[in-house]
Scaffold this motif. Structure first.
Motif, short mmCIF file in Angstrom:
data_model
loop_
_atom_site.label_atom_id
_atom_site.label_comp_id
_atom_site.label_asym_id
_atom_site.label_seq_id
_atom_site.Cartn_x
_atom_site.Cartn_y
_atom_site.Cartn_z
N LYS A 196 0.58 -1.12 -0.16
CA LYS A 196 -0.24 0.28 -0.18
C LYS A 196 1.01 0.64 -0.02
CE LYS A 196 -4.00 -1.95 2.53
NZ LYS A 196 -4.79 -1.26 3.61
N ASP A 209 -5.95 15.66 -1.01
CA ASP A 209 -6.59 14.42 -1.29
C ASP A 209 -8.15 14.83 -0.41
OD1 ASP A 209 -4.51 12.44 -1.47
OD2 ASP A 209 -4.35 13.56 0.84
N GLU A 210 -8.75 14.29 -1.79
CA GLU A 210 -11.01 14.62 -1.07
C GLU A 210 -11.53 13.72 -1.35
OE1 GLU A 210 -11.63 17.56 -3.98
OE2 GLU A 210 -10.18 19.11 -3.62
N GLY A 211 -11.41 12.82 0.20
CA GLY A 211 -12.21 11.49 0.79
C GLY A 211 -10.90 10.52 0.02
N ASP A 212 -11.10 10.21 -1.13
CA ASP A 212 -10.54 8.20 -0.76
C ASP A 212 -9.57 9.08 -2.23
OD1 ASP A 212 -10.99 7.20 0.58
OD2 ASP A 212 -12.69 6.13 0.08
N ASP A 213 -10.03 10.29 -2.85
CA ASP A 213 -9.21 10.62 -4.21
C ASP A 213 -8.59 11.73 -3.78
OD1 ASP A 213 -11.88 9.85 -5.37
OD2 ASP A 213 -12.46 11.16 -5.32
N LYS A 214 -7.05 12.03 -5.19
CA LYS A 214 -6.15 12.83 -5.10
C LYS A 214 -6.77 13.64 -5.96
CE LYS A 214 -2.23 11.25 -3.12
NZ LYS A 214 -2.38 12.12 -2.24
N PHE A 268 1.53 4.25 -3.13
CA PHE A 268 0.76 5.78 -2.63
C PHE A 268 1.78 6.41 -2.81
CE2 PHE A 268 1.31 9.25 0.59
CZ PHE A 268 0.55 9.57 0.46
#
Length: 118
Positions: free
Chosen positions: A20, A63-68, A24
């Motif tokens: 992971k 980073d917006e929630g699970d999104d970049k 990342f």
């Protein structure tokens, strides 16, 4: 099973966290590479008078929630007029310099990001 069975010892190693982290890291490297290209393309398309608008163009990755999410923009007040004024002729550069810096190169950016994820 006539008594010839052998016991095998084995160990299971969990590398999920390391995997992971590597994903990342690669995603961050790819996003930064794309951000650099988006910014350079926007600066190349930007109309230049004093250079103030061109020099103010920046990118930001959040980073917006699970999104970049990658943002490209300027904090110069008149930048929005240059970006959205279809009726103004520019001796250098063009209107929609921010939008077009993304839209006209989207396949290149996708390919670049994918190359980091391999």
């Amino acid at each position: 099973m006539g008594g010839n069975e052998q016991m095998m010892d084995f160990k299971i190693t969990d590398n999920i966290d390391a995997c992971k982290q590597e994903i990342f890291n690669k995603l961050n490297q790819g996003m930064q590479a794309v951000a650099n290209e988006v910014e350079n393309n926007a600066k190349n398309l930007c109309p230049v008078d004093t250079g103030n608008l061109r020099n103010s163009i920046t990118t930001e990755i959040t980073d917006e929630g699970d999104d970049k999410v990658l943002y490209v923009g300027t904090n110069v007040e008149y930048g929005k007029y240059v970006e959205f004024d279809d009726n103004k002729s520019h001796p250098s550069g063009q209107a929609h310099f921010l939008r077009d810096s993304v839209a006209t190169h989207i396949v290149e950016y996708k390919d670049k990001l994918e190359s980091f994820m391999k």
